[in-house]
Design a protein around this motif. Structure first.
Motif, PDB file in Angstrom:
ATOM      1  N   ALA A 148     -15.666 -14.439 -73.968  1.00 52.53           N
ATOM      2  CA  ALA A 148     -15.013 -15.653 -73.463  1.00 52.53           C
ATOM      3  C   ALA A 148     -16.042 -16.657 -72.955  1.00 52.53           C
ATOM      4  N   ARG A 149     -16.970 -16.203 -72.135  1.00 54.30           N
ATOM      5  CA  ARG A 149     -17.998 -17.109 -71.604  1.00 54.30           C
ATOM      6  C   ARG A 149     -18.836 -17.711 -72.729  1.00 54.30           C
ATOM      7  N   THR A 150     -19.231 -16.877 -73.671  1.00 59.03           N
ATOM      8  CA  THR A 150     -20.098 -17.326 -74.761  1.00 59.03           C
ATOM      9  C   THR A 150     -19.394 -18.350 -75.647  1.00 59.03           C
ATOM     10  N   MET A 151     -18.109 -18.118 -75.914  1.00 60.47           N
ATOM     11  CA  MET A 151     -17.394 -19.024 -76.813  1.00 60.47           C
ATOM     12  C   MET A 151     -17.072 -20.364 -76.155  1.00 60.47           C
ATOM     13  N   VAL A 152     -16.850 -20.387 -74.847  1.00 57.74           N
ATOM     14  CA  VAL A 152     -16.696 -21.670 -74.155  1.00 57.74           C
ATOM     15  C   VAL A 152     -18.002 -22.451 -74.239  1.00 57.74           C
ATOM     16  N   ALA A 153     -19.102 -21.766 -74.016  1.00 57.79           N
ATOM     17  CA  ALA A 153     -20.410 -22.424 -74.102  1.00 57.79           C
ATOM     18  C   ALA A 153     -20.671 -22.938 -75.512  1.00 57.79           C
ATOM     19  N   PHE A 154     -20.272 -22.172 -76.515  1.00 53.00           N
ATOM     20  CA  PHE A 154     -20.474 -22.607 -77.900  1.00 53.00           C
ATOM     21  C   PHE A 154     -19.636 -23.850 -78.204  1.00 53.00           C
ATOM     22  N   ALA A 155     -18.377 -23.853 -77.757  1.00 49.03           N
ATOM     23  CA  ALA A 155     -17.514 -25.021 -77.971  1.00 49.03           C
ATOM     24  C   ALA A 155     -18.122 -26.262 -77.329  1.00 49.03           C
ATOM     25  N   ARG A 156     -18.658 -26.108 -76.146  1.00 46.15           N
ATOM     26  CA  ARG A 156     -19.282 -27.240 -75.462  1.00 46.15           C
ATOM     27  C   ARG A 156     -20.540 -27.691 -76.196  1.00 46.15           C
ATOM     28  N   SER A 157     -21.254 -26.769 -76.810  1.00 45.68           N
ATOM     29  CA  SER A 157     -22.472 -27.136 -77.531  1.00 45.68           C
ATOM     30  C   SER A 157     -22.171 -27.997 -78.760  1.00 45.68           C
ATOM     31  N   LEU A 158     -20.938 -27.922 -79.262  1.00 46.63           N
ATOM     32  CA  LEU A 158     -20.537 -28.735 -80.414  1.00 46.63           C
ATOM     33  C   LEU A 158     -20.169 -30.157 -79.998  1.00 46.63           C
ATOM     34  N   GLY A 159     -19.975 -30.358 -78.691  1.00 48.15           N
ATOM     35  CA  GLY A 159     -19.599 -31.674 -78.195  1.00 48.15           C
ATOM     36  C   GLY A 159     -18.226 -31.724 -77.569  1.00 48.15           C
ATOM     37  N   CYS A 160     -17.510 -30.610 -77.570  1.00 47.52           N
ATOM     38  CA  CYS A 160     -16.161 -30.580 -76.990  1.00 47.52           C
ATOM     39  C   CYS A 160     -16.245 -30.433 -75.481  1.00 47.52           C
ATOM     40  N   ARG A 161     -15.556 -31.307 -74.754  1.00 45.69           N
ATOM     41  CA  ARG A 161     -15.536 -31.238 -73.301  1.00 45.69           C
ATOM     42  C   ARG A 161     -14.166 -30.849 -72.736  1.00 45.69           C
ATOM     43  N   ASP A 162     -13.161 -30.886 -73.594  1.00 43.00           N
ATOM     44  CA  ASP A 162     -11.798 -30.539 -73.172  1.00 43.00           C
ATOM     45  C   ASP A 162     -11.450 -29.201 -73.811  1.00 43.00           C
ATOM     46  N   ILE A 163     -11.552 -28.132 -73.033  1.00 40.36           N
ATOM     47  CA  ILE A 163     -11.374 -26.782 -73.564  1.00 40.36           C
ATOM     48  C   ILE A 163     -10.268 -26.078 -72.793  1.00 40.36           C
ATOM     49  N   GLN A 164      -9.251 -25.670 -73.527  1.00 40.68           N
ATOM     50  CA  GLN A 164      -8.184 -24.854 -72.950  1.00 40.68           C
ATOM     51  C   GLN A 164      -8.410 -23.427 -73.397  1.00 40.68           C
ATOM     52  N   PHE A 165      -8.633 -22.530 -72.439  1.00 41.66           N
ATOM     53  CA  PHE A 165      -8.886 -21.144 -72.828  1.00 41.66           C
ATOM     54  C   PHE A 165      -7.630 -20.325 -72.602  1.00 41.66           C
ATOM     55  N   GLY A 166      -7.162 -19.659 -73.667  1.00 41.98           N
ATOM     56  CA  GLY A 166      -5.919 -18.908 -73.604  1.00 41.98           C
ATOM     57  C   GLY A 166      -6.136 -17.420 -73.390  1.00 41.98           C
ATOM     58  N   ALA A 167      -5.406 -16.867 -72.422  1.00 40.69           N
ATOM     59  CA  ALA A 167      -5.399 -15.424 -72.188  1.00 40.69           C
ATOM     60  C   ALA A 167      -4.145 -14.859 -72.842  1.00 40.69           C
ATOM     61  N   GLU A 168      -4.309 -14.302 -74.030  1.00 45.56           N
ATOM     62  CA  GLU A 168      -3.169 -13.728 -74.740  1.00 45.56           C
ATOM     63  C   GLU A 168      -2.652 -12.501 -73.998  1.00 45.56           C
ATOM     64  N   ASP A 169      -1.343 -12.397 -73.875  1.00 44.87           N
ATOM     65  CA  ASP A 169      -0.684 -11.292 -73.169  1.00 44.87           C
ATOM     66  C   ASP A 169      -1.087 -11.240 -71.696  1.00 44.87           C
ATOM     67  N   ALA A 170      -1.297 -12.412 -71.120  1.00 46.09           N
ATOM     68  CA  ALA A 170      -1.681 -12.474 -69.705  1.00 46.09           C
ATOM     69  C   ALA A 170      -0.639 -11.830 -68.802  1.00 46.09           C
ATOM     70  N   ALA A 171       0.626 -11.940 -69.178  1.00 43.24           N
ATOM     71  CA  ALA A 171       1.693 -11.419 -68.322  1.00 43.24           C
ATOM     72  C   ALA A 171       1.603  -9.908 -68.126  1.00 43.24           C
ATOM     73  N   ARG A 172       0.963  -9.207 -69.057  1.00 42.04           N
ATOM     74  CA  ARG A 172       0.806  -7.750 -68.924  1.00 42.04           C
ATOM     75  C   ARG A 172      -0.628  -7.364 -68.549  1.00 42.04           C
ATOM     76  N   SER A 173      -1.392  -8.335 -68.098  1.00 42.00           N
ATOM     77  CA  SER A 173      -2.794  -8.081 -67.756  1.00 42.00           C
ATOM     78  C   SER A 173      -2.948  -7.719 -66.285  1.00 42.00           C
ATOM     79  N   ASP A 174      -4.030  -7.024 -65.987  1.00 39.82           N
ATOM     80  CA  ASP A 174      -4.358  -6.684 -64.605  1.00 39.82           C
ATOM     81  C   ASP A 174      -4.697  -7.950 -63.820  1.00 39.82           C
TER      82      ASP A 174
END
Length: 294
Positions: A148-174
């Motif tokens: 997750a950390r690496t892919m946010v950094a990669f998206a920003r390296s492309l020039g994207c500043r608006d990043i929504q990070f999704g936690a799939e199945d968050a409702a059943r997560s710890d």
């Protein structure tokens, strides 16, 4: 999403909404809605729908999943180039979102599709529940955090500043893992946090409590918008979405008529009508949250 929107829509700021009572609407008819049986659309059909969503005043349009097919890539790019650059009557240009898995190929392709919009956004996602991490991803918690950390950094390296990070199945997560997960992606540069009831099994009071807990315990939460994405398997998608708004979510994800995968999603028209009703009835409804049983 009505005639008064020109007077009430606050300035679009990454990770912040100046009006604490304002709620952004993200419509995902063109991505999640298309997963309903018989709802497949051509690129041109998606563009036509996106035009109408912009006229309705939708804040954010999730245009598709560019890596799914060349047709989907073309549709997202067309929407970004036209709808994502055209001002509506109130002078607002909708945010255009492209969804992507957490790998460099997906993220690079999604960015190529959406980058010509005035307000482009990427939506990388990864599963965070124990059952998904073990049996679908075959990853440990530590590996998921690193991806997750690496892919946010990669998206920003492309020039994207608006990043929504999704936690799939968050409702059943710890819970504790979610606080760490979202804190890490905020630190890496995410501006919106996507919290999904992916299998649609959460009760409204449970989902509201989840959002309240994330808001209270996630490091750096003041730098990001909480978004919710609810499925309707037990018929609770709209109720869960409204409870999430009461608990602090400020982006609600919906589809036209609630279409979508399996039993569908929260319906755009239901969420908006209920939201308007309670704002007229009691302006504190979406700011003074108390979970059932508290």
């Amino acid at each position: 999403m009505n005639g008064s929107r020109s007077r009430s829509r606050p300035e679009y700021i990454l990770g912040n909404i100046p009006d604490p009572s304002y709620i952004r609407i993200l419509d995902t008819t063109l991505r999640d809605g298309e997963q309903a049986p018989g709802a497949a659309m051509t690129a041109e059909q998606k563009l036509q729908i996106a035009r109408q969503l912009a006229k309705l005043g939708v804040d954010v349009i999730e245009a598709g999943f560019p890596c799914a097919s060349q047709e989907d890539f073309n549709g997202v790019k067309m929407i970004a180039q036209e709808v994502g650059r055209k001002c509506e009557d109130d002078g607002y240009v909708p945010v255009i979102v492209a969804m992507c898995r957490c790998n460099e190929k997906d993220i690079r392709t999604a960015w190529e599709a959406v980058k010509e919009a005035k307000r482009p956004r990427l939506l990388p996602f990864i599963a965070t529940s124990p059952i998904h991490m073990e049996y679908k991803l075959r990853k440990t918690k530590e590996e998921v955090l690193q991806i997750a950390r690496t892919m946010v950094a990669f998206a920003r390296s492309l020039g994207c500043r608006d990043i929504q990070f999704g936690a799939e199945d968050a409702a059943r997560s710890d819970r504790e893992f979610l606080y760490q997960f979202f804190g890490d992606v905020i630190e890496a540069g995410a501006t919106t946090l996507g919290i999904g009831d992916t299998v649609g099994i959460t009760m409204p009071f449970e989902f509201g409590k989840l959002i309240a807990d994330i808001k209270a315990n996630t490091p750096g939460i003041e730098k990001a918008i909480i978004a919710v994405h609810c499925h309707n398997d037990l018929g609770h998608a709209t109720a869960n979405t409204i409870e999430a708004a009461r608990a602090g979510a400020r982006q609600l994800e919906v589809t036209i008529n609630g279409i979508g995968e399996r039993a569908g999603n929260a319906a755009l028209e239901e969420v908006r009508i209920i939201h308007l009703y309670f704002r007229q009835l009691n302006t504190s409804y979406f700011t003074n949250y108390k979970a059932f049983g508290d």
